[in-house]
Design a protein around this motif. Sequence first.
Motif, PDB file in Angstrom:
ATOM      1  N   ARG A   1       0.827  -1.210   0.000  1.00  0.00           N
ATOM      2  CA  ARG A   1       0.000   0.000   0.000  1.00  0.00           C
ATOM      3  C   ARG A   1       0.864   1.266   0.000  1.00  0.00           C
ATOM      4  NH1 ARG A   1      -4.893  -1.638   4.256  1.00  0.00           N
ATOM      5  NH2 ARG A   1      -5.574  -3.516   3.107  1.00  0.00           N
ATOM      6  N   PHE A   2       2.051   1.184   0.596  1.00  0.00           N
ATOM      7  CA  PHE A   2       2.951   2.346   0.574  1.00  0.00           C
ATOM      8  C   PHE A   2       3.310   2.702  -0.865  1.00  0.00           C
ATOM      9  CE2 PHE A   2       3.814   0.478   4.786  1.00  0.00           C
ATOM     10  CZ  PHE A   2       3.704   1.589   5.601  1.00  0.00           C
ATOM     11  N   VAL A   3       3.663   1.699  -1.647  1.00  0.00           N
ATOM     12  CA  VAL A   3       4.051   1.926  -3.034  1.00  0.00           C
ATOM     13  C   VAL A   3       2.853   2.399  -3.855  1.00  0.00           C
ATOM     14  CG1 VAL A   3       5.124   0.912  -5.075  1.00  0.00           C
ATOM     15  CG2 VAL A   3       5.812   0.133  -2.794  1.00  0.00           C
TER      16      VAL A   3
ATOM     17  N   PHE B   1       2.158  17.048   0.376  1.00  0.00           N
ATOM     18  CA  PHE B   1       2.852  16.201   1.352  1.00  0.00           C
ATOM     19  C   PHE B   1       1.922  15.773   2.489  1.00  0.00           C
ATOM     20  CE2 PHE B   1       6.763  15.205   3.894  1.00  0.00           C
ATOM     21  CZ  PHE B   1       7.371  14.416   2.931  1.00  0.00           C
ATOM     22  N   GLU B   2       1.225  16.745   3.087  1.00  0.00           N
ATOM     23  CA  GLU B   2       0.322  16.406   4.187  1.00  0.00           C
ATOM     24  C   GLU B   2      -0.832  15.526   3.728  1.00  0.00           C
ATOM     25  OE1 GLU B   2      -2.501  18.465   7.653  1.00  0.00           O
ATOM     26  OE2 GLU B   2      -1.261  19.743   6.347  1.00  0.00           O
ATOM     27  N   PRO B   3      -1.528  15.847   2.615  1.00  0.00           N
ATOM     28  CA  PRO B   3      -2.603  14.950   2.157  1.00  0.00           C
ATOM     29  C   PRO B   3      -2.116  13.530   1.885  1.00  0.00           C
ATOM     30  CG  PRO B   3      -2.755  17.059   1.046  1.00  0.00           C
ATOM     31  CD  PRO B   3      -1.472  17.078   1.804  1.00  0.00           C
ATOM     32  N   MET B   4      -0.911  13.393   1.318  1.00  0.00           N
ATOM     33  CA  MET B   4      -0.375  12.064   1.048  1.00  0.00           C
ATOM     34  C   MET B   4      -0.105  11.310   2.343  1.00  0.00           C
ATOM     35  SD  MET B   4       2.956  10.937  -1.212  1.00  0.00           S
ATOM     36  CE  MET B   4       4.137  11.704  -0.097  1.00  0.00           C
ATOM     37  N   LEU B   5       0.417  12.017   3.344  1.00  0.00           N
ATOM     38  CA  LEU B   5       0.692  11.393   4.633  1.00  0.00           C
ATOM     39  C   LEU B   5      -0.598  10.957   5.326  1.00  0.00           C
ATOM     40  CD1 LEU B   5       2.706  10.618   6.841  1.00  0.00           C
ATOM     41  CD2 LEU B   5       2.744  13.009   7.586  1.00  0.00           C
ATOM     42  N   ARG B   6      -1.622  11.783   5.263  1.00  0.00           N
ATOM     43  CA  ARG B   6      -2.910  11.430   5.890  1.00  0.00           C
ATOM     44  C   ARG B   6      -3.568  10.267   5.141  1.00  0.00           C
ATOM     45  NH1 ARG B   6      -4.123  14.528  10.019  1.00  0.00           N
ATOM     46  NH2 ARG B   6      -3.263  16.638  10.184  1.00  0.00           N
ATOM     47  N   GLU B   7      -3.401  10.242   3.841  1.00  0.00           N
ATOM     48  CA  GLU B   7      -3.915   9.124   3.054  1.00  0.00           C
ATOM     49  C   GLU B   7      -3.224   7.824   3.461  1.00  0.00           C
ATOM     50  OE1 GLU B   7      -3.978   7.583  -1.622  1.00  0.00           O
ATOM     51  OE2 GLU B   7      -3.086   9.527  -1.090  1.00  0.00           O
ATOM     52  N   MET B   8      -1.921   7.903   3.679  1.00  0.00           N
ATOM     53  CA  MET B   8      -1.161   6.724   4.084  1.00  0.00           C
ATOM     54  C   MET B   8      -1.632   6.199   5.442  1.00  0.00           C
ATOM     55  SD  MET B   8       2.969   6.415   4.698  1.00  0.00           S
ATOM     56  CE  MET B   8       2.916   7.266   6.305  1.00  0.00           C
ATOM     57  N   VAL B   9      -1.812   7.103   6.395  1.00  0.00           N
ATOM     58  CA  VAL B   9      -2.270   6.700   7.725  1.00  0.00           C
ATOM     59  C   VAL B   9      -3.660   6.080   7.653  1.00  0.00           C
ATOM     60  CG1 VAL B   9      -2.955   7.583   9.999  1.00  0.00           C
ATOM     61  CG2 VAL B   9      -0.817   8.359   8.949  1.00  0.00           C
ATOM     62  N   ARG B  10      -4.519   6.667   6.825  1.00  0.00           N
ATOM     63  CA  ARG B  10      -5.887   6.158   6.700  1.00  0.00           C
ATOM     64  C   ARG B  10      -5.908   4.770   6.052  1.00  0.00           C
ATOM     65  NH1 ARG B  10      -7.491   9.623   3.557  1.00  0.00           N
ATOM     66  NH2 ARG B  10      -7.751   8.448   1.609  1.00  0.00           N
ATOM     67  N   LYS B  11      -5.194   4.619   4.956  1.00  0.00           N
ATOM     68  CA  LYS B  11      -5.223   3.348   4.236  1.00  0.00           C
ATOM     69  C   LYS B  11      -4.521   2.222   4.992  1.00  0.00           C
ATOM     70  CE  LYS B  11      -5.920   4.890  -0.510  1.00  0.00           C
ATOM     71  NZ  LYS B  11      -5.429   4.840  -1.900  1.00  0.00           N
ATOM     72  N   LEU B  12      -3.540   2.581   5.807  1.00  0.00           N
ATOM     73  CA  LEU B  12      -2.840   1.568   6.597  1.00  0.00           C
ATOM     74  C   LEU B  12      -3.497   1.359   7.959  1.00  0.00           C
ATOM     75  CD1 LEU B  12      -0.290   0.023   5.581  1.00  0.00           C
ATOM     76  CD2 LEU B  12      -0.647   2.154   4.356  1.00  0.00           C
ATOM     77  N   GLU B  13      -4.618   2.083   8.214  1.00  0.00           N
ATOM     78  CA  GLU B  13      -5.367   1.966   9.464  1.00  0.00           C
ATOM     79  C   GLU B  13      -4.467   2.177  10.678  1.00  0.00           C
ATOM     80  OE1 GLU B  13      -8.095  -1.428   9.548  1.00  0.00           O
ATOM     81  OE2 GLU B  13      -7.595  -1.783   7.441  1.00  0.00           O
ATOM     82  N   ALA B  14      -3.660   3.252  10.590  1.00  0.00           N
ATOM     83  CA  ALA B  14      -2.704   3.563  11.655  1.00  0.00           C
ATOM     84  C   ALA B  14      -3.072   4.885  12.324  1.00  0.00           C
ATOM     85  CB  ALA B  14      -1.295   3.637  11.081  1.00  0.00           C
ATOM     86  N   GLU B  15      -2.520   5.104  13.514  1.00  0.00           N
ATOM     87  CA  GLU B  15      -2.731   6.375  14.222  1.00  0.00           C
ATOM     88  C   GLU B  15      -1.597   7.353  13.954  1.00  0.00           C
ATOM     89  OE1 GLU B  15      -3.389   5.892  18.353  1.00  0.00           O
ATOM     90  OE2 GLU B  15      -5.234   4.731  18.130  1.00  0.00           O
TER      91      GLU B  15
END
Length: 269
Positions: free
Chosen positions: A69-71, A86-100
């Motif tokens: 999912r990172f790739v 940068f921030e939207p991409m980071l928030r997308e990553m946290v959301r898709k990886l179900e992380a805090e």
Amino acid sequence: MTTCTATTAIPDVQNSEDSRQIAINKVGIKSIRHPVKVQDKQEGVQHTIALFNMYVGLPHNFKGTHMSRFVEILNSHNREISVESFEPMLREMVRKLEAETGHIEMTFPYFINKTAPVSGVQSLLDYEVTFIGTISAGGKYEFTMKVVVPVTSLCPCSKKISDYGAHNQRSHVTVTTVTNSHLWIEELVQMVEQQASCELYGLLKRPDEKYVTERAYDNPKFVEDMVRDVAGVMNREPRVDAYVVESENFESIHNHSAYALIEHDKRAH
């Protein structure tokens, strides 16, 4: 004749439970290259290649994270990665990886067109830049910009004790800043270069070489002077909330480097 194809579900091992009750602070992918575009103060935009590190925090009850999912997230932006995205991409990553929590580092060479001080000839000089985005527990976002600036430093002691000449060296001044509003890469580089014995250029003619040699001689700096002077500029810059200033001087008369560091968080006062 009828053919029946049985569909077997592929198990999701990463999403299975883990019984060890130990959370992981950072898990993800490291050192993946991807084309990006970065805002250029003079030219509008600069296309370059970045090295990415992408991590999330993994709760204790999950066995693993989904590395693919990172790739996928990186490629979904189709080279349009910038400070704004940068921030939207980071928030997308946290959301898709179900992380805090999440963390992205993007390191790339950045080129600045420099003009020689006497002849006026122009040439490109490269700087190593890193954008760092972090989302902490609770969803707070923090952006950090790190720039490695090569400069010249000339030893005040050598100048003082020598009948003629003084040893100098190329130095790397690394400034890591937490900013509260937009700060151009070029601005941060210039803040550092103005505090050195002399700045570097990609191309110099003989009159320029004379100028930079004499400029460094007239402006000697210890490694301690370098970090203190740059720190003073960071203290006066309202867009910088916190910083780390490092200087490594690659000694010309020793087989070791001289090093100094100053760290300060203005928000703590």
